[in-house]
Design a protein around this motif. Sequence first.
Motif, PDB file in Angstrom:
ATOM      1  N   PHE A 162       0.827  -1.215   0.000  1.00 30.34           N
ATOM      2  CA  PHE A 162       0.000   0.000   0.000  1.00 30.34           C
ATOM      3  C   PHE A 162       0.862   1.267   0.000  1.00 30.34           C
ATOM      4  O   PHE A 162       0.481   2.279  -0.595  1.00 30.34           O
ATOM      5  CB  PHE A 162      -0.957   0.001   1.194  1.00 30.34           C
ATOM      6  CG  PHE A 162      -2.140  -0.915   1.007  1.00 30.34           C
ATOM      7  CD1 PHE A 162      -2.979  -0.775  -0.092  1.00 30.34           C
ATOM      8  CD2 PHE A 162      -2.425  -1.903   1.925  1.00 30.34           C
ATOM      9  CE1 PHE A 162      -4.074  -1.610  -0.269  1.00 30.34           C
ATOM     10  CE2 PHE A 162      -3.516  -2.750   1.763  1.00 30.34           C
ATOM     11  CZ  PHE A 162      -4.341  -2.605   0.656  1.00 30.34           C
ATOM     12  N   LEU A 218      -6.947   4.262   2.447  1.00 32.00           N
ATOM     13  CA  LEU A 218      -7.164   3.194   1.478  1.00 32.00           C
ATOM     14  C   LEU A 218      -7.491   1.880   2.188  1.00 32.00           C
ATOM     15  O   LEU A 218      -8.422   1.161   1.799  1.00 32.00           O
ATOM     16  CB  LEU A 218      -5.913   3.028   0.617  1.00 32.00           C
ATOM     17  CG  LEU A 218      -6.001   2.054  -0.550  1.00 32.00           C
ATOM     18  CD1 LEU A 218      -7.080   2.480  -1.532  1.00 32.00           C
ATOM     19  CD2 LEU A 218      -4.656   1.958  -1.263  1.00 32.00           C
ATOM     20  N   VAL A 219      -6.749   1.576   3.238  1.00 32.81           N
ATOM     21  CA  VAL A 219      -7.014   0.357   4.006  1.00 32.81           C
ATOM     22  C   VAL A 219      -8.396   0.429   4.653  1.00 32.81           C
ATOM     23  O   VAL A 219      -9.151  -0.554   4.659  1.00 32.81           O
ATOM     24  CB  VAL A 219      -5.927   0.153   5.078  1.00 32.81           C
ATOM     25  CG1 VAL A 219      -6.326  -0.947   6.051  1.00 32.81           C
ATOM     26  CG2 VAL A 219      -4.595  -0.195   4.423  1.00 32.81           C
ATOM     27  N   VAL A 249      -6.657  -5.900  -0.467  1.00 31.59           N
ATOM     28  CA  VAL A 249      -6.234  -5.552  -1.821  1.00 31.59           C
ATOM     29  C   VAL A 249      -7.366  -5.810  -2.816  1.00 31.59           C
ATOM     30  O   VAL A 249      -7.594  -5.029  -3.743  1.00 31.59           O
ATOM     31  CB  VAL A 249      -4.973  -6.348  -2.224  1.00 31.59           C
ATOM     32  CG1 VAL A 249      -4.634  -6.115  -3.698  1.00 31.59           C
ATOM     33  CG2 VAL A 249      -3.786  -5.945  -1.347  1.00 31.59           C
ATOM     34  N   VAL A 270      -9.905  -3.015  -3.318  1.00 34.71           N
ATOM     35  CA  VAL A 270      -9.305  -1.858  -3.992  1.00 34.71           C
ATOM     36  C   VAL A 270      -9.250  -2.110  -5.499  1.00 34.71           C
ATOM     37  O   VAL A 270      -9.512  -1.213  -6.302  1.00 34.71           O
ATOM     38  CB  VAL A 270      -7.894  -1.562  -3.431  1.00 34.71           C
ATOM     39  CG1 VAL A 270      -7.242  -0.421  -4.209  1.00 34.71           C
ATOM     40  CG2 VAL A 270      -7.966  -1.205  -1.947  1.00 34.71           C
ATOM     41  N   PRO A 319      -2.358   5.657   2.354  1.00 38.13           N
ATOM     42  CA  PRO A 319      -2.455   4.232   2.680  1.00 38.13           C
ATOM     43  C   PRO A 319      -3.462   3.923   3.784  1.00 38.13           C
ATOM     44  O   PRO A 319      -4.206   2.940   3.683  1.00 38.13           O
ATOM     45  CB  PRO A 319      -1.028   3.871   3.110  1.00 38.13           C
ATOM     46  CG  PRO A 319      -0.151   4.891   2.464  1.00 38.13           C
ATOM     47  CD  PRO A 319      -0.974   6.152   2.427  1.00 38.13           C
ATOM     48  N   LEU A 333      -1.741  -4.405  -8.237  1.00 35.07           N
ATOM     49  CA  LEU A 333      -2.584  -4.879  -7.149  1.00 35.07           C
ATOM     50  C   LEU A 333      -3.291  -6.185  -7.509  1.00 35.07           C
ATOM     51  O   LEU A 333      -3.382  -7.100  -6.682  1.00 35.07           O
ATOM     52  CB  LEU A 333      -3.617  -3.811  -6.786  1.00 35.07           C
ATOM     53  CG  LEU A 333      -3.083  -2.561  -6.077  1.00 35.07           C
ATOM     54  CD1 LEU A 333      -4.157  -1.483  -6.014  1.00 35.07           C
ATOM     55  CD2 LEU A 333      -2.600  -2.906  -4.674  1.00 35.07           C
TER      56      LEU A 333
END
Length: 320
Positions: A179, A266-267, A225, A228, A263, A215
């Motif tokens: 990430f 995003l997580v 992942v 995303v 990051p 990814l």
Amino acid sequence: MMNTDTTVLDNLIALNLDVKIWTARKKLTPADFGGAELPPEELASLGSKKICDPKELRIFGTLKARAVNLLDRTGVRFLGGWGIPEDKADEIVTELTSIRADFLNAKAQFLSRYDEAVKDWIVQHPGWENLIGSSSVSADYVRSRLDFRWQFFKLVPPTDNVVGHGLQNEMSELGGTLFDEVAKAASDTWKRCFEGKDKITHKALSPLRSIHSKLAGLTFVEPRVVPVVDLLDTAFNRVPKRGYIVGSALVMLQGVVSLLRDPATLVTHGQKMLDGQDSTEILAGLVADTIQPVPEEAPSKADFVPEQSTQHQIDSHGLW
């Protein structure tokens, strides 16, 4: 972001890139200064002298950078090298083989004119002939200092937990590393393709598709992942197939890039999607719920009409 499941290694293969590049430099010695008094070594150290034009060697650095870029696009940094999806190994070997062929061709060309290159360097620096000439090395030596290789390793974790602790630590950091690398690539993409733009071409999607490909090949590294990847798929499907990308589609992409640059966020959104939130809901949160009022003295260039509710709107971080 901890993941110590060693079954990840079933899909991962470690790669070490071993590229040697001669620097055309040698350490300066007191003798190079004709016996002049110099400070003691514990106070100051001498630098290096160039015995050949560094421009002659630039091609080797360029080719190494090509290889590094290839591996960064496909794998994730791991154990001092890269972790590569095992199903991409053949593809990687094909591309590395092509780069190595270019490297060896450049090496042969450089060695064929090495003596001439040294003489040219001496001519360019009159008065320093002895300094350069006394430091020159043979073409065979240079040949041994230029090489392009790689090695693949299949890792098997030790059965003893104490012995395998170090590997488990490396495994636990894979998701975070991935990430972080995505965030770095997204930040570069923002600066090159999206910052200050009110319209973009489909070419601007290329770096986003590279991120998506990276990814998609590493979904086994970290559970978050997969969502995303799904988010990016949904975003690509909502972009017009032709013409400039403007308006709400551009704002959506700007929001996606902003998300990729962070990051932690995003997580968080990856976890929300694992918990059941739809990717279209996430994307809807990247576009303003209503047309923002604009002062009369600063009319808007485009009105952004949302396609869905912004119940899950995220902070723009000042990007739009």
